[in-house]
Design a protein around this motif. Structure first.
Motif, PDB file in Angstrom:
ATOM      1  N   THR A 160       0.904  -1.169   0.009  1.00  0.00           N
ATOM      2  CA  THR A 160      -0.062   0.061   0.015  1.00  0.00           C
ATOM      3  C   THR A 160       0.833   1.238   0.060  1.00  0.00           C
ATOM      4  O   THR A 160       1.819   1.371   0.806  1.00  0.00           O
ATOM      5  CB  THR A 160      -1.081  -0.050   1.154  1.00  0.00           C
ATOM      6  OG1 THR A 160      -1.994  -0.901   1.347  1.00  0.00           O
ATOM      7  CG2 THR A 160      -1.715   1.298   1.188  1.00  0.00           C
ATOM      8  N   ASP A 184       1.000   4.802   0.796  1.00  0.00           N
ATOM      9  CA  ASP A 184       0.316   5.652   1.903  1.00  0.00           C
ATOM     10  C   ASP A 184       0.155   6.824   1.139  1.00  0.00           C
ATOM     11  O   ASP A 184       0.843   7.402   0.477  1.00  0.00           O
ATOM     12  CB  ASP A 184       0.876   5.710   3.085  1.00  0.00           C
ATOM     13  CG  ASP A 184       0.076   6.287   3.781  1.00  0.00           C
ATOM     14  OD1 ASP A 184       0.035   7.586   4.225  1.00  0.00           O
ATOM     15  OD2 ASP A 184      -0.990   5.585   4.788  1.00  0.00           O
ATOM     16  N   PRO A 185      -1.120   7.798   1.574  1.00  0.00           N
ATOM     17  CA  PRO A 185      -1.218   8.936   0.831  1.00  0.00           C
ATOM     18  C   PRO A 185      -0.310   9.986   1.396  1.00  0.00           C
ATOM     19  O   PRO A 185      -0.183  10.896   0.674  1.00  0.00           O
ATOM     20  CB  PRO A 185      -2.903   9.470   1.390  1.00  0.00           C
ATOM     21  CG  PRO A 185      -3.452   7.850   1.475  1.00  0.00           C
ATOM     22  CD  PRO A 185      -2.201   7.159   1.938  1.00  0.00           C
ATOM     23  N   GLY A 186       0.267   9.713   2.633  1.00  0.00           N
ATOM     24  CA  GLY A 186       1.409  10.545   3.105  1.00  0.00           C
ATOM     25  C   GLY A 186       2.773  10.669   2.126  1.00  0.00           C
ATOM     26  O   GLY A 186       3.384  11.309   2.359  1.00  0.00           O
ATOM     27  N   THR A 187       2.599   9.650   1.294  1.00  0.00           N
ATOM     28  CA  THR A 187       3.874   9.765   0.302  1.00  0.00           C
ATOM     29  C   THR A 187       4.076  10.780  -0.477  1.00  0.00           C
ATOM     30  O   THR A 187       4.959  11.564  -0.873  1.00  0.00           O
ATOM     31  CB  THR A 187       3.935   8.313  -0.617  1.00  0.00           C
ATOM     32  OG1 THR A 187       3.713   7.174   0.307  1.00  0.00           O
ATOM     33  CG2 THR A 187       5.105   8.456  -1.452  1.00  0.00           C
ATOM     34  N   ALA A 218      -5.353   6.002  -0.283  1.00  0.00           N
ATOM     35  CA  ALA A 218      -4.142   4.773  -0.468  1.00  0.00           C
ATOM     36  C   ALA A 218      -4.551   4.167  -1.478  1.00  0.00           C
ATOM     37  O   ALA A 218      -5.543   3.315  -2.019  1.00  0.00           O
ATOM     38  CB  ALA A 218      -4.709   4.057   0.933  1.00  0.00           C
ATOM     39  N   THR A 274      -3.176   0.703  -3.684  1.00  0.00           N
ATOM     40  CA  THR A 274      -2.569  -0.663  -3.585  1.00  0.00           C
ATOM     41  C   THR A 274      -1.866  -1.036  -4.811  1.00  0.00           C
ATOM     42  O   THR A 274      -2.427  -0.933  -5.831  1.00  0.00           O
ATOM     43  CB  THR A 274      -3.751  -1.782  -3.167  1.00  0.00           C
ATOM     44  OG1 THR A 274      -4.452  -1.374  -2.069  1.00  0.00           O
ATOM     45  CG2 THR A 274      -3.046  -3.085  -3.119  1.00  0.00           C
ATOM     46  N   TYR A 320       5.147  -1.146  -7.017  1.00  0.00           N
ATOM     47  CA  TYR A 320       5.684  -0.548  -5.765  1.00  0.00           C
ATOM     48  C   TYR A 320       7.172  -0.429  -5.943  1.00  0.00           C
ATOM     49  O   TYR A 320       7.736   0.681  -5.563  1.00  0.00           O
ATOM     50  CB  TYR A 320       5.273  -1.716  -4.464  1.00  0.00           C
ATOM     51  CG  TYR A 320       5.478  -0.735  -3.130  1.00  0.00           C
ATOM     52  CD1 TYR A 320       4.590   0.410  -2.539  1.00  0.00           C
ATOM     53  CD2 TYR A 320       6.682  -1.032  -2.414  1.00  0.00           C
ATOM     54  CE1 TYR A 320       5.017   0.934  -1.481  1.00  0.00           C
ATOM     55  CE2 TYR A 320       7.112  -0.348  -1.114  1.00  0.00           C
ATOM     56  CZ  TYR A 320       6.277   0.607  -0.930  1.00  0.00           C
ATOM     57  OH  TYR A 320       6.287   1.257   0.426  1.00  0.00           O
ATOM     58  N   THR A 350       3.214  12.666   8.336  1.00  0.00           N
ATOM     59  CA  THR A 350       3.455  11.831   7.206  1.00  0.00           C
ATOM     60  C   THR A 350       3.427  10.191   7.582  1.00  0.00           C
ATOM     61  O   THR A 350       3.431   9.479   6.723  1.00  0.00           O
ATOM     62  CB  THR A 350       5.022  11.753   6.570  1.00  0.00           C
ATOM     63  OG1 THR A 350       5.839  11.623   7.332  1.00  0.00           O
ATOM     64  CG2 THR A 350       5.039  13.376   5.946  1.00  0.00           C
ATOM     65  N   ASN A 365       1.343   6.926   8.561  1.00  0.00           N
ATOM     66  CA  ASN A 365      -0.043   6.297   8.378  1.00  0.00           C
ATOM     67  C   ASN A 365      -0.619   5.856   9.731  1.00  0.00           C
ATOM     68  O   ASN A 365       0.288   5.791  10.766  1.00  0.00           O
ATOM     69  CB  ASN A 365      -0.071   5.045   7.642  1.00  0.00           C
ATOM     70  CG  ASN A 365       1.208   4.074   7.641  1.00  0.00           C
ATOM     71  OD1 ASN A 365       1.542   3.851   8.884  1.00  0.00           O
ATOM     72  ND2 ASN A 365       1.742   3.621   6.691  1.00  0.00           N
ATOM     73  N   ILE A 370       0.181  -2.271   6.416  1.00  0.00           N
ATOM     74  CA  ILE A 370       1.079  -1.261   5.679  1.00  0.00           C
ATOM     75  C   ILE A 370       1.518  -1.923   4.367  1.00  0.00           C
ATOM     76  O   ILE A 370       1.470  -1.116   3.433  1.00  0.00           O
ATOM     77  CB  ILE A 370       2.101  -0.689   6.538  1.00  0.00           C
ATOM     78  CG1 ILE A 370       1.548  -0.087   7.812  1.00  0.00           C
ATOM     79  CG2 ILE A 370       2.967   0.421   5.752  1.00  0.00           C
ATOM     80  CD1 ILE A 370       2.784   0.354   8.817  1.00  0.00           C
TER      81      ILE A 370
END
Length: 334
Positions: free
Chosen positions: A8, A10-13, A42, A44, A50, A78, A80, A106
């Motif tokens: 996943t 993460d949107p914080g990326t 988020a 996947t 990835y 940042t 998750n 995660i």
């Protein structure tokens, strides 16, 4: 939710790339991923996608010390939910145990936590298949130093940092960790017992009590969707380097009787011996791709009684001796 074949992102990326002053659009284009990826929350990805993202990030930054830069800009904002919740822990040791428990939420990498009077060691176990990009492995280790510092508000340094593909020594990297990254059998970071017990100033058990039930619920859903064979493979990844390959040891870890474990595997049209052999073969291919590992060490990591037993098994899988396979294309994942 990520399966064992996916991670996943993460949107914080997106915030992390902004803080690094790296164009998210350029990274996505270089990785051949959709331009609007971060607008989806988020995301996947397959393991291959990835890893491609992290390789693209490395290429876009063109900075050998990027993992250190990532460690330096990491902040609670940042993180998750599982990692943010772990910051509510009393200390690094407790946070590591909690993160290891919820890490499957995660991504499918597993963490092995070893804690005693000599210190705390976090070892990363990556999924079967392609070797993770060096930047991803280094960033995972840099994260642990960042977590310790954010939680304690002290300049906590690991006592030992090792990678299977250690980068060239760098003054910046050595300065960040307080020690240089050494070549090792696994990607791992160790902290002193004293530092692992330093109180987190972010401790908040009421916040943890708020997060934990939802995290446990999500983890239960994920584990319920995993096959018995998946659970056996995960347990073998942990127990093989400790020299344990018996069904009794694995069944005990899964809190099943050997007979029940075999029955569940038979219902999935497989057997314990088949899963053990398949897991060993995939790990053998990965380990042998690392030319710094002698064949005797590979045999040890796969819990064979002696090197000859490993040779016979590897010939059965590939028709080649391990040394011959190292010089051929037979080390690509099975």
């Amino acid at each position: 939710m990520a399966s064992k074949e996916s991670f996943t992102l993460d949107p914080g990326t997106r915030a992390l790339l902004h803080d690094l002053k790296i164009s998210a659009a350029h990274v996505l284009r270089r990785a051949q991923l959709p331009a609007g990826l971060f607008a989806q929350g988020a995301v996947t990805m397959t393991t291959e996608e990835y890893y491609r993202f992290w390789e693209a990030l490395d290429a876009e930054a063109a900075d050998p010390d990027l993992a250190v830069r990532i460690g330096r800009v990491l902040s609670a904002e940042t993180f998750n939910p599982p990692i943010f919740a772990a910051l509510c822990s009393a200390d690094l040791r407790t946070a590591a145990e909690r993160i290891a428990t919820f890490k499957p939420l995660i991504g499918p990498l597993d963490l092995d936590i070893t804690s005693d009077h000599t210190g705390l060691t976090v070892t990363v176990h990556w999924p079967d298949g392609p070797t993770p990009p060096p930047l991803l492995a280094a960033a995972e280790l840099a994260f642990w130093a960042a977590l310790a510092r954010i939680g304690t508000r002290r300049e906590v340094n690991p006592t030992h940092v090792a990678m299977r593909r250690a980068p060239q020594p760098s003054a910046e990297t050595t300065s960040y960790f307080g020690t240089r990254i050494r070549q090792g059998d696994a990607d791992a970071v160790t902290f002193s017992a004293e530092d692992a017990s330093l109180p987190f100033l972010t401790e908040d058990e009421s916040m943890w009590d708020f997060f934990a039930p939802e995290l446990r619920r999500r983890l239960s859903e994920l584990e319920a969707s995993a096959t018995t064979a998946d659970r056996v493979r995960a347990a073998l990844h942990e127990r093989l380097p400790a020299g344990e390959s018996s069904i009794n040891a694995i069944a005990a870890q899964l809190m099943l009787s050997p007979r029940t474990l075999q029955r569940q595997l038979q219902a999935e049209d497989t057997s314990y011996q088949a899963v053990l052999s398949d897991t060993r073969e995939k790990l053998a291919r990965r380990y042998l791709a690392d030319r710094t590992l002698p064949t005797s060490q590979v045999a040890y990591l796969l819990a064979y009684d002696d090197t000859n037993s490993f040779y016979r098994a590897f010939r059965r899988w590939t028709g080649l001796a391990p040394e011959a396979a190292r010089n051929s294309s037979h080390l690509t994942p099975a």
